[in-house]
Design a protein around this motif. Structure first.
Motif, PDB file in Angstrom:
ATOM      1  N   ALA A 280      47.662  53.047  44.288  1.00 38.00           N
ATOM      2  CA  ALA A 280      47.221  53.063  42.882  1.00 38.00           C
ATOM      3  C   ALA A 280      48.383  52.721  41.947  1.00 38.00           C
ATOM      4  O   ALA A 280      48.217  51.963  40.979  1.00 38.00           O
ATOM      5  CB  ALA A 280      46.644  54.437  42.537  1.00 38.00           C
TER       6      ALA A 280
ATOM      7  N   ARG B 173      43.650  42.298  35.845  1.00 33.57           N
ATOM      8  CA  ARG B 173      43.420  43.717  36.085  1.00 33.57           C
ATOM      9  C   ARG B 173      42.326  43.931  37.134  1.00 33.57           C
ATOM     10  O   ARG B 173      42.468  44.705  38.070  1.00 33.57           O
ATOM     11  CB  ARG B 173      43.028  44.387  34.763  1.00 33.57           C
ATOM     12  CG  ARG B 173      43.058  45.874  34.822  1.00 33.57           C
ATOM     13  CD  ARG B 173      43.008  46.472  33.442  1.00 33.57           C
ATOM     14  NE  ARG B 173      44.187  46.087  32.659  1.00 33.57           N
ATOM     15  CZ  ARG B 173      44.430  46.544  31.449  1.00 33.57           C
ATOM     16  NH1 ARG B 173      43.586  47.359  30.869  1.00 33.57           N
ATOM     17  NH2 ARG B 173      45.517  46.177  30.805  1.00 33.57           N
ATOM     18  N   THR B 174      41.224  43.193  36.982  1.00 37.16           N
ATOM     19  CA  THR B 174      40.114  43.306  37.937  1.00 37.16           C
ATOM     20  C   THR B 174      40.564  42.888  39.328  1.00 37.16           C
ATOM     21  O   THR B 174      40.267  43.555  40.323  1.00 37.16           O
ATOM     22  CB  THR B 174      38.956  42.369  37.504  1.00 37.16           C
ATOM     23  OG1 THR B 174      38.716  42.580  36.128  1.00 37.16           O
ATOM     24  CG2 THR B 174      37.718  42.614  38.311  1.00 37.16           C
TER      25      THR B 174
ATOM     26  N   ALA C 184      48.811  45.020  37.713  1.00 38.17           N
ATOM     27  CA  ALA C 184      47.771  44.741  36.718  1.00 38.17           C
ATOM     28  C   ALA C 184      48.374  44.384  35.359  1.00 38.17           C
ATOM     29  O   ALA C 184      47.793  43.621  34.594  1.00 38.17           O
ATOM     30  CB  ALA C 184      46.841  45.947  36.589  1.00 38.17           C
TER      31      ALA C 184
ATOM     32  N   THR D  40      42.979  45.384  40.989  1.00 38.80           N
ATOM     33  CA  THR D  40      42.268  46.597  41.402  1.00 38.80           C
ATOM     34  C   THR D  40      41.403  46.336  42.635  1.00 38.80           C
ATOM     35  O   THR D  40      41.419  47.108  43.600  1.00 38.80           O
ATOM     36  CB  THR D  40      41.375  47.125  40.254  1.00 38.80           C
ATOM     37  OG1 THR D  40      42.150  47.150  39.066  1.00 38.80           O
ATOM     38  CG2 THR D  40      40.840  48.497  40.559  1.00 38.80           C
TER      39      THR D  40
ATOM     40  N   VAL E 202      49.034  48.995  42.182  1.00 41.16           N
ATOM     41  CA  VAL E 202      48.001  48.254  41.444  1.00 41.16           C
ATOM     42  C   VAL E 202      48.294  48.320  39.943  1.00 41.16           C
ATOM     43  O   VAL E 202      48.222  47.312  39.229  1.00 41.16           O
ATOM     44  CB  VAL E 202      46.599  48.829  41.743  1.00 41.16           C
ATOM     45  CG1 VAL E 202      45.573  48.314  40.743  1.00 41.16           C
ATOM     46  CG2 VAL E 202      46.171  48.487  43.164  1.00 41.16           C
ATOM     47  N   ALA E 203      48.647  49.497  39.461  1.00 46.34           N
ATOM     48  CA  ALA E 203      48.872  49.659  38.020  1.00 46.34           C
ATOM     49  C   ALA E 203      49.978  48.714  37.538  1.00 46.34           C
ATOM     50  O   ALA E 203      49.854  48.086  36.487  1.00 46.34           O
ATOM     51  CB  ALA E 203      49.227  51.109  37.720  1.00 46.34           C
TER      52      ALA E 203
ATOM     53  N   ALA F 211      42.006  47.952  46.332  1.00 49.17           N
ATOM     54  CA  ALA F 211      41.013  48.786  47.012  1.00 49.17           C
ATOM     55  C   ALA F 211      40.755  48.259  48.427  1.00 49.17           C
ATOM     56  O   ALA F 211      40.692  49.029  49.393  1.00 49.17           O
ATOM     57  CB  ALA F 211      39.714  48.814  46.216  1.00 49.17           C
TER      58      ALA F 211
END
Ligand code: PHE
Length: 447
Positions: free
Chosen positions: A147, A337-338, A154, A341, A150-151, A345
Motif C-alpha cells: 500500500a 492513480r487507478t 500514484a 492501485t 502504491v501511494a 492489488a
C-alpha cells in the motif's frame, strides 16, 4: 492523454535510480552472499563483474529508455523493431514477479522494526522469524508494504518517486554510516573485517563455478538490471545528461552502500561468534536479529538497521511498480492513480502464496535469479548490439564528452562480451534450477 513527465533535475534522476538499485540486494543479500561464498574471495569477483558487466549493461537500458522516451514495452516498437517488444515485456514480467515476493520480504522488515522496539526477537530469533515470515501476519505486512509503494507511485514521477527518494537515500547513507561506526567499536570488528576483506584465493579457485554465477546474478539484481526498470527511469530523462557519468555515479554509490552494509553485518555477527554461513532466505534475518538481541543497545541499533532496510526496500519497490505502471499509463486512458492501485492489488495477490510459505518464496526468487534475469539481459544485449545499434550508439554519445572510441568499445562489448558471459551464466543457472527441481522430485518420491 496527459503530457509525459520528466525528472525535475539530474540529481533527482540519480537519486531515484540509486533508490531502485539500493535495496534488499545490497543490505541483506550482499553481505550474506559474500559470507556464504568465502568472504573476500567472492567480493573480488563480484566487484569485477559489477564494473565489467553491470555498468555497460546499465547503459544499454538507459539508451533504450532515453532514445524512445517510452515505457519499456513500447520502447522497442518505437525504435523501429516491433517484434522485439517481447524482450521489454519479459523484463516487465520480471518486475511484477519480483515485486510480488519483494513486498513480502518488505513486510518481514516491518515486523522486525516492531520486534526491535518490543524485544520480541531477542530470546528466540528462530521462532520469531517463523511467526512473521509465513502466515496471516506475513500477508498483512505484505499488504501494508504494498500500500505504501502504491501511494508513492500514484503521486507520479516528480511529486511521488523523486520527492520520496530524495529523502530516503540520504537517510539510508547517514544511518548506515552511523551503524558502521558503531560496528567498528564492537569486539567482533577485527575478525569480521578479516573475514570480509582478506581473500582466500584457494577457496576462490576451488569454487569458481558456483561463485561466478551467484556473483553475476547478484550484480545484475543489485543494479536493477534485466527488469526493464532502468529503461522506464531513463525514459523520463533529458538529452543533455551524460549517460555514462550518471550510470557511473549510480554504480559507484550502489557499490559503496553494499560495502558499507558489510561493515555493519560482519562485526555484528562476529561479535557474538556467528559464522556467516549459507542457508535459506531466512537465515540472514535469524542470525542478524539474534545478534542484535544479544548486544548492548541492540534494541535501538537493531531498529535503526531494520529501518534502513525498510527504506532501501521501499525505494526499490517503487521502481518495480513504476515499470508496469508506465506501460499502462502510456497506452491506456486511465489515471496513474487507478493504474498504480490496480496493479498493486494484482501484484499483492500474486505475492500471497509466497507470504504463506517461504519455500514458494524461494522458488519465485530462484526463477527470477537463475533464469528470467540473465535471459532478459541477454535479449537486451542482442537488441542493442545487433538490431538497434545505430540509434543506440548515437544516443550514448549525446550529452557526454567521452569520444567515439568509448562508444565503439561499448558497442563491441555489448555485442560480444556480454552475450557470451551471460549465455554461460544462463546455462549454469538453468542447470542449477533443474538440479533443485530434481531434488524436490526425488524428495517427493521418497515421501
Ligand atoms: N536492486 C534492488 C535491490 O538490490 C532490487 C531490484 C531489482 C529493484 C530490480 C528494482 C529492479 O534490492
Amino acid at each position: 492523454m496527459a503530457e509525459r513527465e520528466t525528472w525535475t533535475t539530474r540529481v533527482g534522476f540519480i537519486f531515484a535510480a540509486v533508490g531502485s538499485a539500493v535495496g534488499l540486494g545490497n543490505i541483506w543479500s550482499f553481505p550474506f552472499q559474500t559470507g556464504s561464498n568465502g568472504g573476500a574471495a567472492f567480493l573480488v569477483v563480484y566487484l569485477a563483474i559489477v564494473f565489467l558487466f553491470g555498468f555497460p549493461a546499465m547503459l544499454m537500458e538507459f539508451v533504450i529508455g532515453r532514445r524512445s522516451k517510452q515505457n519499456p514495452i513500447s520502447a522497442f516498437r518505437e525504435l523501429g523493431f516491433g517484434n522485439w517488444s517481447f524482450a521489454g515485456a519479459l523484463g516487465v514480467i520480471g518486475s511484477v514477479v519480483t515485486l510480488a515476493f519483494y513486498s513480502v520480504i518488505g513486510g518481514w522488515v516491518l515486523s522486525y522494526i516492531a520486534g526491535s522496539a518490543t524485544g520480541a526477537y531477542f530470546g528466540e530469533a528462530g521462532t520469531f522469524f517463523e511467526s512473521v515470515s509465513a502466515g496471516p501476519l506475513a500477508v498483512g505486512t505484505h499488504a501494508v508494504f504494498m500500500a505504501v509503494t502504491v501511494a508513492i507511485v500514484a503521486f507520479g514521477v516528480q511529486s511521488g518517486i523523486e520527492r520520496a527518494t530524495k529523502v530516503m537515500i540520504p537517510a539510508i547513507l547517514v544511518l548506515l554510516l552511523g551503524l558502521a561506526v558503531w560496528g567498528f567499536t564492537l569486539d567482533g570488528a577485527a575478525a569480521g573485517y578479516e573475514y570480509y576483506l582478506s581473500p582466500d584465493f584457494q577457496y576462490l579457485s576451488e569454487n569458481i563455478a558456483t561463485i561466478v554465477p551467484s556473483a553475476v546474478g547478484q550484480a545484475f539484481f543489485t543494479l536493477s538490471l534485466g527488469f526493464s526498470v532502468m529503461i522506464a527511469y531513463a525514459s523520463y530523462l533529458g538529452r543533455d545528461d551524460s549517460l555514462p557519468a550518471d550510470g557511473g555515479a549510480i554504480v559507484v554509490i550502489n557499490t559503496l552502500v553494499a560495502l558499507l552494509a558489510g561493515f555493519v553485518v560482519f562485526p555484528v555477527l562476529f561479535a557474538i561468534g556467528v559464522e556467516p554461513g549459507s542457508g535459506g532466505v531466512g537465515t540472514a534475518f535469524v542470525s542478524l536479529a539474534g545478534a542484535f538481541g544479544q548486544l548492548p543497545g541492540g534494541a535501538l541499533l537493531g531498529a535503526a538497521f531494520f529501518f534502513v532496510l525498510l527504506l532501501a526496500a521501499l525505494s526499490s519497490a517503487i521502481s518495480l511498480l513504476e515499470t508496469p505502471t508506465s506501460y499502462v499509463v502510456d497506452n491506456y486512458d486511465y489515471s496513474r492513480r487507478t493504474v498504480a492501485t490496480g496493479l498493486g492489488a494484482a501484484i499483492f495477490a500474486l505475492g500471497v502464496p509466497t507470504a504463506l510459505d517461504t519455500g514458494t518464496l524461494g522458488w519465485y526468487n530462484d526463477v527470477v535469479f537463475s533464469f528470467l534475469l540473465p535471459f532478459v539481459v541477454l535479449l537486451f544485449a542482442l537488441f542493442v548490439g545487433w538490431v538497434a545499434f545505430d540509434s543506440a550508439s548515437e544516443e550514448l554519445g549525446m550529452g557526454t564528452s567521452l569520444g567515439g572510441g568509448f562508444v565503439t568499445l561499448w558497442l563491441w562489448w555489448v555485442r560480444v562480451v556480454i552475450p557470451v558471459g551471460i549465455g554461460l551464466t544462463l546455462v549454469l543457472g538453468i542447470q542449477d534450477l533443474l538440479i533443485k527441481a530434481q531434488i524436490l522430485e526425488s524428495a517427493v518420491i521418497l515421501a
